[in-house]
Design a protein around this motif. Structure first.
Motif, mmCIF file in Angstrom:
data_model
loop_
_atom_site.group_PDB
_atom_site.id
_atom_site.type_symbol
_atom_site.label_atom_id
_atom_site.label_comp_id
_atom_site.label_asym_id
_atom_site.label_seq_id
_atom_site.Cartn_x
_atom_site.Cartn_y
_atom_site.Cartn_z
ATOM 1 N N ILE A 81 0.841 -1.205 0.000
ATOM 2 C CA ILE A 81 0.000 0.000 0.000
ATOM 3 C C ILE A 81 0.873 1.250 0.000
ATOM 4 O O ILE A 81 0.612 2.211 -0.735
ATOM 5 N N ALA A 82 1.936 1.240 0.819
ATOM 6 C CA ALA A 82 2.834 2.393 0.894
ATOM 7 C C ALA A 82 3.512 2.654 -0.443
ATOM 8 O O ALA A 82 3.654 3.815 -0.861
ATOM 9 N N VAL A 83 3.912 1.610 -1.139
ATOM 10 C CA VAL A 83 4.531 1.763 -2.457
ATOM 11 C C VAL A 83 3.540 2.393 -3.442
ATOM 12 O O VAL A 83 3.883 3.312 -4.184
ATOM 13 N N GLY A 84 2.297 1.903 -3.431
ATOM 14 C CA GLY A 84 1.275 2.451 -4.324
ATOM 15 C C GLY A 84 1.001 3.915 -4.055
ATOM 16 O O GLY A 84 0.909 4.729 -4.988
ATOM 17 N N VAL A 85 0.880 4.289 -2.774
ATOM 18 C CA VAL A 85 0.639 5.681 -2.403
ATOM 19 C C VAL A 85 1.814 6.558 -2.818
ATOM 20 O O VAL A 85 1.635 7.669 -3.330
ATOM 21 N N LEU A 86 3.024 6.066 -2.623
ATOM 22 C CA LEU A 86 4.225 6.823 -3.000
ATOM 23 C C LEU A 86 4.254 7.109 -4.497
ATOM 24 O O LEU A 86 4.499 8.247 -4.919
ATOM 25 N N VAL A 87 3.989 6.086 -5.296
ATOM 26 C CA VAL A 87 4.040 6.247 -6.757
ATOM 27 C C VAL A 87 2.982 7.229 -7.246
ATOM 28 O O VAL A 87 3.269 8.119 -8.056
ATOM 29 N N VAL A 88 1.751 7.095 -6.748
ATOM 30 C CA VAL A 88 0.675 7.989 -7.171
ATOM 31 C C VAL A 88 0.958 9.429 -6.735
ATOM 32 O O VAL A 88 0.802 10.372 -7.520
ATOM 33 N N SER A 89 1.374 9.615 -5.500
ATOM 34 C CA SER A 89 1.642 10.958 -4.973
ATOM 35 C C SER A 89 2.789 11.622 -5.728
ATOM 36 O O SER A 89 2.704 12.803 -6.089
ATOM 37 N N ALA A 90 3.864 10.863 -5.965
ATOM 38 C CA ALA A 90 5.015 11.414 -6.682
ATOM 39 C C ALA A 90 4.647 11.771 -8.121
ATOM 40 O O ALA A 90 5.070 12.819 -8.633
ATOM 41 N N SER A 91 3.841 10.921 -8.767
ATOM 42 C CA SER A 91 3.452 11.196 -10.152
ATOM 43 C C SER A 91 2.570 12.442 -10.237
ATOM 44 O O SER A 91 2.714 13.252 -11.162
ATOM 45 N N LYS A 92 1.685 12.622 -9.257
ATOM 46 C CA LYS A 92 0.842 13.818 -9.228
ATOM 47 C C LYS A 92 1.679 15.073 -9.013
ATOM 48 O O LYS A 92 1.456 16.103 -9.646
ATOM 49 N N LEU A 93 2.645 14.973 -8.124
ATOM 50 C CA LEU A 93 3.501 16.124 -7.827
ATOM 51 C C LEU A 93 4.333 16.506 -9.045
ATOM 52 O O LEU A 93 4.430 17.685 -9.404
ATOM 53 N N ILE A 94 4.921 15.506 -9.707
ATOM 54 C CA ILE A 94 5.733 15.759 -10.894
ATOM 55 C C ILE A 94 4.889 16.338 -12.019
ATOM 56 O O ILE A 94 5.289 17.297 -12.684
ATOM 57 N N THR A 95 3.698 15.772 -12.218
ATOM 58 C CA THR A 95 2.797 16.270 -13.262
ATOM 59 C C THR A 95 2.411 17.712 -12.998
ATOM 60 O O THR A 95 2.377 18.541 -13.921
ATOM 61 N N GLY A 96 2.113 18.028 -11.736
ATOM 62 C CA GLY A 96 1.748 19.398 -11.372
ATOM 63 C C GLY A 96 2.877 20.372 -11.635
ATOM 64 O O GLY A 96 2.660 21.476 -12.144
ATOM 65 N N LYS A 97 4.105 19.970 -11.305
ATOM 66 C CA LYS A 97 5.265 20.831 -11.537
ATOM 67 C C LYS A 97 5.488 21.054 -13.029
ATOM 68 O O LYS A 97 5.804 22.167 -13.469
ATOM 69 N N LEU A 98 5.331 19.993 -13.818
ATOM 70 C CA LEU A 98 5.522 20.115 -15.261
ATOM 71 C C LEU A 98 4.484 21.043 -15.886
ATOM 72 O O LEU A 98 4.800 21.849 -16.773
ATOM 73 N N ARG A 99 3.243 20.929 -15.415
ATOM 74 C CA ARG A 99 2.194 21.808 -15.930
ATOM 75 C C ARG A 99 2.483 23.259 -15.583
ATOM 76 O O ARG A 99 2.270 24.168 -16.392
#
Length: 213
Positions: A183-201
């Motif tokens: 569960i922790a791995v899944g949360v980490l991946v989703v959170s990091a991807s959202k953060l990176i996507t937000g920064k790129l936008r």
């Protein structure tokens, strides 16, 4: 708008830090390669549930499988939700790869190898146990799709993740600590991807504004 974006970014950073902390702590615990205490009690309790539940939990466990990942990704492509399909596949694949790397580095065997006598209801699985790849993938997919669900149905996302985790323990292929790590791995991946996507936008928007000036 800026306040809302800043708050969202802060929440993502908190989720990342918490999930990393959980992964580190559970990895240290799993490195002992034993199954004792409260974890053993929880495992035995769930693993000893009635045999009549086998088909139900075997069906539920597929929600974290590669087949479901492919099916959901292709469905999003068919619906012409190209960004969504890319994100689903990316987060699911990265979560799976992270779990495989952790399995190799931590080396914690599955419950059968540790305990010997268990109710093993899925003999197809191979490799180490910590963390649970099925649970990680299910978590990643659930929380990518969570914002797209109607408000009254969003509770289904975490419930399905927990059911997948329970199914892995019931089938005898994972210990409770494996589920927490997944569960922790899944949360980490989703959170990091959202953060990176937000920064790129944000960078793209700023760059576009400068180009038009």
């Amino acid at each position: 708008m800026k306040v809302k974006t800043k708050k969202s970014s802060m929440n993502l950073w908190i989720a990342i830090m918490v999930s990393v902390t959980v992964i580190v702590l559970t990895s240290f615990a799993a490195a002992a390669q034993s199954l004792t205490g409260i974890e053993l009690t929880i495992f035995r309790s769930i693993n000893n549930w009635p045999e009549s539940l086998r088909l139900l939990f075997f069906a539920i466990t597929q929600l974290g499988s590669a087949w479901v990942l492919y099916a959901i990704t292709l469905t999003a492509l068919w619906k012409r939700r190209y960004r969504l399909s890319l994100r689903l596949f990316f987060t699911g694949a990265v979560a799976f790869i992270m779990c495989e790397l952790l399995k190799q580095s931590i080396g914690r065997p599955r419950p059968e190898a540790i305990l010997g006598s268990i109710n093993l209801r899925d003999s197809i699985v191979v490799g180490n146990g910590f963390p649970s790849g099925h649970t990680a993938v299910a978590t990643a997919l659930a929380f990518v799709l969570w914002p797209l669900l109607p408000s009254r149905w969003r509770w289904l996302a975490p419930v399905l993740v927990m059911l997948v985790g329970l199914s892995r323990v019931y089938l005898g292929v994972h210990a409770p600590l494996d589920i927490v790590g997944g569960i922790a791995v899944g949360v980490l991946v989703v959170s990091a991807s959202k953060l990176i996507t937000g920064k790129l936008r944000f960078v793209t928007k700023i760059t576009g504004m400068k180009l038009r000036a």
